[in-house]
Structure formats: structure tokens, C-alpha cells
Motif scaffolding. Structure first.
Motif, short mmCIF file in Angstrom:
data_model
loop_
_atom_site.label_atom_id
_atom_site.label_comp_id
_atom_site.label_asym_id
_atom_site.label_seq_id
_atom_site.Cartn_x
_atom_site.Cartn_y
_atom_site.Cartn_z
N LEU A 661 -40.81 -4.29 22.42
CA LEU A 661 -41.45 -5.49 22.96
C LEU A 661 -41.08 -5.72 24.42
O LEU A 661 -41.47 -6.73 25.01
CB LEU A 661 -41.06 -6.72 22.12
N GLY A 662 -40.29 -4.80 25.00
CA GLY A 662 -39.93 -4.94 26.40
C GLY A 662 -38.79 -5.91 26.65
O GLY A 662 -38.63 -6.41 27.77
N VAL A 663 -37.97 -6.16 25.63
CA VAL A 663 -36.83 -7.06 25.78
C VAL A 663 -35.57 -6.21 25.96
O VAL A 663 -35.31 -5.29 25.17
CB VAL A 663 -36.67 -7.96 24.54
N ALA A 664 -34.81 -6.50 27.01
CA ALA A 664 -33.58 -5.75 27.29
C ALA A 664 -32.38 -6.48 26.72
O ALA A 664 -32.27 -7.71 26.84
CB ALA A 664 -33.42 -5.55 28.79
N MET A 665 -31.47 -5.72 26.12
CA MET A 665 -30.25 -6.28 25.53
C MET A 665 -29.06 -5.42 25.93
O MET A 665 -29.16 -4.19 25.93
CB MET A 665 -30.36 -6.31 24.00
N VAL A 666 -27.97 -6.07 26.28
CA VAL A 666 -26.73 -5.35 26.60
C VAL A 666 -25.97 -5.13 25.31
O VAL A 666 -25.64 -6.07 24.60
CB VAL A 666 -25.88 -6.15 27.61
N GLU A 667 -25.68 -3.86 25.00
CA GLU A 667 -24.95 -3.53 23.79
C GLU A 667 -23.46 -3.34 24.06
O GLU A 667 -22.64 -3.57 23.18
CB GLU A 667 -25.51 -2.27 23.15
N GLU A 668 -23.13 -2.89 25.25
CA GLU A 668 -21.73 -2.63 25.59
C GLU A 668 -21.53 -2.92 27.06
O GLU A 668 -22.34 -2.53 27.90
CB GLU A 668 -21.36 -1.18 25.29
N ALA A 669 -20.46 -3.62 27.38
CA ALA A 669 -20.16 -3.95 28.78
C ALA A 669 -18.71 -4.42 28.85
O ALA A 669 -18.06 -4.66 27.83
CB ALA A 669 -21.09 -5.04 29.30
N ALA A 670 -18.19 -4.53 30.06
CA ALA A 670 -16.87 -5.09 30.26
C ALA A 670 -16.83 -6.50 29.65
O ALA A 670 -17.80 -7.25 29.77
CB ALA A 670 -16.54 -5.15 31.74
N PRO A 671 -15.75 -6.88 28.99
CA PRO A 671 -15.71 -8.18 28.29
C PRO A 671 -15.90 -9.37 29.21
O PRO A 671 -16.36 -10.43 28.77
CB PRO A 671 -14.32 -8.18 27.63
N TRP A 672 -15.58 -9.22 30.49
CA TRP A 672 -15.70 -10.34 31.42
C TRP A 672 -17.05 -10.40 32.12
O TRP A 672 -17.34 -11.33 32.89
CB TRP A 672 -14.61 -10.26 32.49
N LEU A 673 -17.93 -9.41 31.85
CA LEU A 673 -19.23 -9.37 32.52
C LEU A 673 -20.22 -10.27 31.79
O LEU A 673 -20.44 -10.13 30.59
CB LEU A 673 -19.74 -7.92 32.54
N GLN A 674 -20.81 -11.19 32.51
CA GLN A 674 -21.73 -12.16 31.93
C GLN A 674 -23.17 -11.81 32.29
O GLN A 674 -23.46 -11.35 33.39
CB GLN A 674 -21.42 -13.58 32.43
N LEU A 675 -24.08 -12.04 31.33
CA LEU A 675 -25.50 -11.82 31.58
C LEU A 675 -26.03 -12.99 32.40
O LEU A 675 -25.87 -14.16 32.03
CB LEU A 675 -26.26 -11.71 30.26
N GLY A 676 -26.63 -12.68 33.52
CA GLY A 676 -27.14 -13.74 34.39
C GLY A 676 -28.46 -13.35 35.01
O GLY A 676 -29.11 -12.40 34.60
N GLY A 677 -28.84 -14.06 36.05
CA GLY A 677 -30.08 -13.75 36.75
C GLY A 677 -31.28 -14.37 36.07
O GLY A 677 -31.22 -15.01 35.05
#
Length: 677
Positions: A661-677
Motif C-alpha cells: 500500500l506504499g506505507v513505510a515502516m521502520v523495523e530496526e533502528a538505534a533505540p534513540w532514533l525517533q520517527l519524525g518529519g
């Protein structure tokens, strides 16, 4: 740095702003589009598809820019094997399969198969396997020869005759001047004939049995110099792609594999590795291409960018005067109607951009601080070059005569905006001045470089010294859409306004520019169009990737997707090893992309462009200093579901998934990295 062959006419590969050499001084370059090329610089092997090295053209094993072995011809039972397949199996290895017919064969099916595994580092394993129900006793011989010529001499037809061989240990040895090569065979041959360069074995193959002969090619220099053991890039296995479209995984894997194979070291600082431009023609440093490759590879790691920036900072001109801060680079062909462009200027403008974006992707602040003075020197050079004139950066070199190129102004604008933000966030002076310069350039450019016509208008490719526009539509216009990444996941403003950007998107996505395999270097209706023209109609993968990412970021996904699908289809046809360019022939229902006979393959910018194309699907926009990452995926999910694992943001693993459906999801990242923008 590996010695560099003479460049293709107009491309340049020697340091310093020197004019290109005339075509006639190079001789006719051998075609390499059908060659099987293995590379792990400084090692290189160029083979025909049948696998027999005959000494023709560029064939042979090379190390450090010298051909160590030009001829390696196998005969079994007095016959040449019948080649059935030859293909690369990784960046540095190729497999050649052949069969041997003998008078004793009981029917049409050959009973002996021959496998040759060839490695770029100078090792070849030849395995004979029998399917016969009886024991076979076969004479095997390998004829060897070399000229010990430089790659540049081979490319220009000046290699010279083969050298006399001498028997050495269990093989052969050749020498010329201070250079030598030795080939050692395991097991040792039963006979060695130096006058003919022939090694012979009496091989016995029991029913279903096999025998392997290994050739090891060595010279006085190490194959892998100290400092080249640790790559600044992950392996193709550490970074993976999964997708509904199976071509995605192949492209990412091969792109990373090729990019790693092209890494060379700074000879004075062995820990720093950066990408050579491409093989077989440009195995040495090319500043602009190295920076573009490092920038496009930022989703993999910031370490390549850091090493590249350090190496180029050491090359900056330090003599007081107007050239202070310039990164030297050769001139490069710009097509039939524009003078050659100086890649040193391009590299100087790219330096602060790559540093600023590497910081967004997580380059440690200590390394940023180390490189910041070099970025400031680049900006200081730019300020001097702009002077008090109209704010445009004029071309330099032969035939320039005050010409102002639109693509160069895009590089200037990007350097000014990203340089300003870099200076401001690092508490250095000059940020406001550069923002003001960028704003003034935008205002002038939109008026001076836009040509109105009945079709909606177009940007001029350049303006002459007296202000006349050069109304050519080419792939260089794609750089007007590459604005650069600012803080908070924002993209910098572009040189064109909204209406002009929309029109440019329409032009780039139209049939004159989109070949169906990617973006043509020059529109088909322009005078001088040539589908094989280096910058006059051929598809250059790097510019296609710039266009795809720029169009998607500006919201013109339809045009971006068409170009993306075209390059992906071409990638599949090329076995996912994208050449630097291929012919701009129009794609039809039953066609395949047409190779360019002189294209580098692999090439650093093409390999890195494969990474850039796929990560553009997710629209990843990190801001590591602010501990955020924004995602702006292609909403149409043109390749179905895609998962990119093993990327890197701020030195930590980063995995992103785009749904159908064109939806992006973060599965793995640094624990302190926040999804923004």
C-alpha cells in the motif's frame, strides 16, 4: 592508488585540470561489452566468454595496472575444449564451463567436462571431470604468455610482443626491466617447455573421477596491500533486499559486491579506501565519481564517505591564490555542443554536500570537525570564483569562453545551502552569507535559464558569455531536481519554481528523454543526438538514479517510477551488473538494452546508483544529530512490498519495509532514533 589507463576521449582520469587528449593519440580502444570481467582492485581479470585467454585486446590477468598474464590456453587430448558457458559468479570470480570430445566417445554426448574458476587476485582452478565408465589417460597442456605491459599501453594498442619465458619452480617466469611475473602450477607439471611457454601433464581420470590444476599468478607486489583488508562497506550478505519483485534483491546484492570490488586505498594513508571510477579504463582515483559514489552509498555506511573526503582533503590545492581550496580533477566530455567540464570543480562543490549529508546519516561529530576546514576551503574557493559578478560560476578550460552551465549552477546552489547549514550547526561563520547567495542565485536562475515555448518551456542547458541560451534538453537537467538533504528530514529548495519543476518532470518523463531503459543523455529530437553518445544520447545510470530520486522527492512519482522500472529491466538484462552507460535505443516489447562497447563495467557511480534507486523507494531522510529519521516512500509501491535490511543510520543497523500500500515502516533502528518529519 592503482595505476590508471589512459581515459576514453574526453573523460580524463589523471589528476589536475588538464584538457582532454585528442582521440587520435589514444588509438582505437578495444571493445569490452562482451568481456567477462572479474575485479578486486588492484587485481583484475578480463576474459572472453569462452574462457581461453589468447592475448587479444585487453584479455589477461592484471595487478596494479600491469598485465601479468595475457595468454592462458588449455588443450586436452590435443584439442581445444568446446566452450558452453562463461559468466561471472561474483564481482571477483568467473566460471567457464567447456566439454571435450575425444575419438573414444561412444556417442554424441561428451564424457569430459572442464570447469575453470578464475579469480581477480590471480588464481585459476581448472577441473577436469570424467563421466566415462572407463579410466581415461589424457595429455593436458596449458600455453602461457605475457607482455608485462601497462594497462594503458594495452588499451592503446602499444603492448608489444610476448616476452621469453623461463622455467621457474613448478611453472614459468617472465621479466622485463624491473617487472616480473611468475606462474606456479599445482600439481607440478610433468614437463615444462620454456621456449613455447607450455606446461604439460599426463592426467589419469578414473570412472567418474576428476583432477584439478591450480595456477597461481604472482609478482613482486602484494595482491592485497596492507590496509585493504577492512572494507568501509558492508558485504552484500549483511545488507539484504526482499521484494515482490525478485530483481530488487539481485540489483542490491550485485551493486554492493561491485562497489566493494572497486575500492582502492590511499597509498599514503592505507586505512582510507575509496572507490575507483571503474574498470577496465579507470582503475585510479576520480574525485567527482568517488564523491558521487560515496554520497549514493550513505545508506550503507558513512565510512566510505569519510575515507573519500579525507583522501580528497589531502589533495586540495594549498598554494595561495584563486585556486586555493580547489580539489584537482580532469576535464570530462560534455557532449557535442558544450565544452568539456572540469570534474575538479564538480568535486570541490560536492565536498561540502557529501560532508553535510554524511553528518545527517550519522558521521561522528569528531570526524565532521576534522573535515570541516576542508569544506570551508571549498566554499572559500567558490566565493573567490564567483567574485562580484552575476552570481553564476562560469566554466573553465578549453572552449569554455565564459559559458555558464545550468548543471554547474545546481551544484553551486546545493553546496551553498548544505554548506550554510553545516557551518551554522557547527558554529562556524558564513552560514547567513551562503543562504543569501543561494536565494539570489535561485531568483536569477529562474529568470535567466528558463526558456518559454509553446510546449510549456524548458531550462537552458547553458548560457554563453554574452547571455545567449543554449537550448538543449539533456540528462544534466536532472541535477536541477537534486536539491540535497537538510536538517529535520527537509529537502533544500530547488533552483526552479513549482511550475518550472512540474514542466521539467514532464520533459524528463516524456518519450524524448525516457528510453524505456532509463534517461537518455540528450533528447532524441536534439541536433547531435547519438544513442551511443557518451553524453549525447546514451543512458547513464548515475543520472537516471539522480532523476528517479529527484522526481520522487518533488512529488512526480509517475515519471520517477517509469525511469526506475526501465533501469531495473536493464539491470536484469545485464545480470544486475549495471554498466556506467548503455545505448539510448528505444525499448520495445521484444528488445533488450544495447551495450556500449567502451563502457566501464563495473563502474562506481553505476553500482552506487543501484543502491540509490532502491533506497529512493523508501525516501529515507535521517537527521542523526537531531536523533530523528523521516520516511517519504513512493506511495504507489511500484515494486510491490520491499524490505531493505542491514542499512545504517548513525552507525546502527536500520531496516525499513514498504508495504504493498506504499506505507513505510521502520523495523530496526538505534533505540534513540525517533520517527519524525
Amino acid at each position: 592508488m592503482a595505476p590508471t589507463a589512459p581515459s576514453r576521449p574526453g573523460t580524463g582520469s589523471t589528476p589536475g585540470p588538464v584538457p582532454p587528449r585528442p582521440v587520435g593519440s589514444l588509438g582505437e580502444l578495444p571493445a569490452v561489452h562482451a568481456a567477462v570481467i572479474c575485479v578486486a582492485l588492484p587485481g583484475l581479470a578480463v576474459s572472453p566468454e569462452h574462457g581461453q585467454l589468447t592475448g587479444h585486446g585487453l584479455e589477461g590477468f592484471y595487478q596494479h595496472g600491469r598485465r601479468l598474464l595475457s595468454r592462458c590456453q588449455l588443450r586436452v587430448a590435443g584439442r581445444d575444449p568446446i566452450a558452453v558457458q562463461g559468466r561471472p559468479i561474483s564481482a571477483d570470480r568467473a566460471r567457464f564451463l567447456a566439454v571435450v570430445r575425444t575419438p573414444a566417445d561412444s556417442g554424441p554426448d561428451p564424457e569430459i567436462s572442464v570447469e575453470r574458476l578464475r579469480q581477480a587476485d590471480g588464481i585459476e582452478r581448472i577441473t577436469l571431470t570424467s563421466a566415462s565408465p572407463r579410466t581415461l589417460r589424457l595429455p593436458v597442456e596449458i600455453a602461457l604468455g605475457t607482455d608485462l605491459a601497462d594497462l594503458g599501453a594495452v588499451a592503446s594498442g602499444r603492448a608489444g610482443p610476448e616476452l621469453p619465458a623461463s622455467v621457474h619452480d613448478s611453472g614459468m617466469r617472465w621479466s622485463s626491466g624491473g617487472a616480473y611475473c611468475a606462474v606456479t602450477a599445482t600439481p607440478a607439471p610433468t614437463d615444462a617447455l620454456a621456449s613455447a611457454g607450455v606446461l604439460r601433464w599426463a592426467v589419469e581420470l578414473p570412472p567418474g573421477g576428476s583432477c584439478t590444476i591450480q595456477l597461481t599468478i604472482r609478482t613482486g607486489r602484494p595482491v592485497r596491500p596492507p590496509g585493504q583488508g577492512v572494507s568501509p562497506l558492508p558485504t552484500a550478505g549483511e545488507t539484504r533486499a526482499e521484494s515482490d519483485d525478485p530483481r530488487v534483491a539481485g540489483l542490491l546484492h550485485r551493486s554492493i559486491d561491485d562497489l566493494r570490488a572497486l575500492l582502492i586505498r590511499d597509498p599514503a594513508h592505507p586505512a582510507d579506501l575509496y572507490a575507483a571510477a571503474g574498470v577496465p579504463w579507470r582503475c585510479g582515483a576520480a574525485p567527482a565519481e568517488a564523491l558521487w559514489a560515496a554520497r549514493m552509498a550513505l545508506p550503507l555506511s558513512t565510512r566510505l564517505a569519510a575515507a573519500t573526503l579525507r583522501a580528497l582533503a589531502r589533495s586540495q590545492l594549498a598554494v595561495p591564490g584563486p585556486e586555493l581550496g580547489l580539489i584537482p580533477g580532469p576535464f570530462r566530455d560534455a557532449g557535442p555542443y558544450l565544452p568539456p567540464g572540469c570534474t575538479g570543480v564538480e568535486a570541490t562543490l560536492a565536498f561540502p554536500v557529501v560532508l553535510a549529508e554524511a553528518r545527517r546519516w550519522g558521521l561522528p561529530e569528531a570526524e565532521v570537525a576534522e573535515l570541516l576546514p576542508a569544506a570551508e576551503r571549498c566554499l572559500a574557493w567558490l566565493a573567490t570564483a564567483l567574485g562580484d559578478g552575476d552570481g553564476y560560476l562560469a566554466e573553465r578550460g578549453p572552449g569554455a569562453a565564459g559559458l555558464v552551465r545550468a548543471e554547474t549552477q545546481a551544484h553551486v546552489h546545493r553546496a551553498a545551502l548544505l554548506g550554510a547549514e553545516l557551518l551554522g550547526e557547527c558554529d562556524r561563520p558564513g552560514a547567513d552569507t551562503w543562504r543569501a547567495r543561494a536565494a539570489a542565485l535561485r531568483e536569477r536562475f529562474r529568470a535567466d535559464f528558463w526558456l518559454d515555448d509553446l510546449g510549456g518551456g524548458r531550462p537552458a542547458a547553458a548560457r554563453t558569455a554574452d547571455g545567449r541560451p543554449v537550448p538543449l534538453l539533456g540528462a544534466g537537467a536532472a541535477h536541477l531536481l537534486d536539491t540535497g538533504l537538510l536538517g529535520g528530514g527537509r529537502l533544500a529548495p530547488g533552483l526552479l519554481d513549482k511550475v518550472q519543476t512540474e514542466q521539467l518532470a514532464r520533459l524528463l518523463g516524456g518519450p524524448a528523454m525516457d528510453s524505456g531503459w532509463g534517461l537518455r543523455g540528450l533528447a532524441v529530437k536534439e541536433p547531435g543526438y547519438n544513442p551511443f553518445g557518451h553524453r549525447a544520447g546514451a543512458v547513464r545510470v548515475h543520472e537516471s538514479a539522480v532523476a528517479v530520486a529527484g522526481l520522487a522527492a518533488a512529488g512526480y512519482e509517475k515519471e520517477a517510477v517509469a525511469l526506475l522500472r526501465g533501469v531495473l529491466a536493464a539491470s536484469e538484462a545485464f545480470g544486475h551488473r549495471l554498466p556506467e552507460m548503455y545505448a539510448g535505443e528505444q525499448r520495445t516489447a521484444d528488445s533488450v538494452p544495447v551495450p556500449h562497447p567502451a563502457a566501464c563495467r563495473p563502474a562506481a557511480v553505476a553500482a552506487a546508483a543501484g543502491v540509490h534507486l532502491l533506497t529512493a523507494l523508501a525516501g529515507i531522510r535521517p537527521d542523526a544529530p537531531a536523533r530523528t529519521v523521516a520516511l517519504d516512500p513512493m506511495r504507489s509501491a511500484p515494486l510491490g512490498a520491499v524490505r531493505l535490511a542491514g542499512l545504517s543510520v548513525a552507525g546502527e543497523p536500520f531496516t525499513v519495509r514498504i508495504s504493498r500500500l506504499g506505507v513505510a515502516m521502520v523495523e530496526e533502528a538505534a533505540p534513540w532514533l525517533q520517527l519524525g518529519g
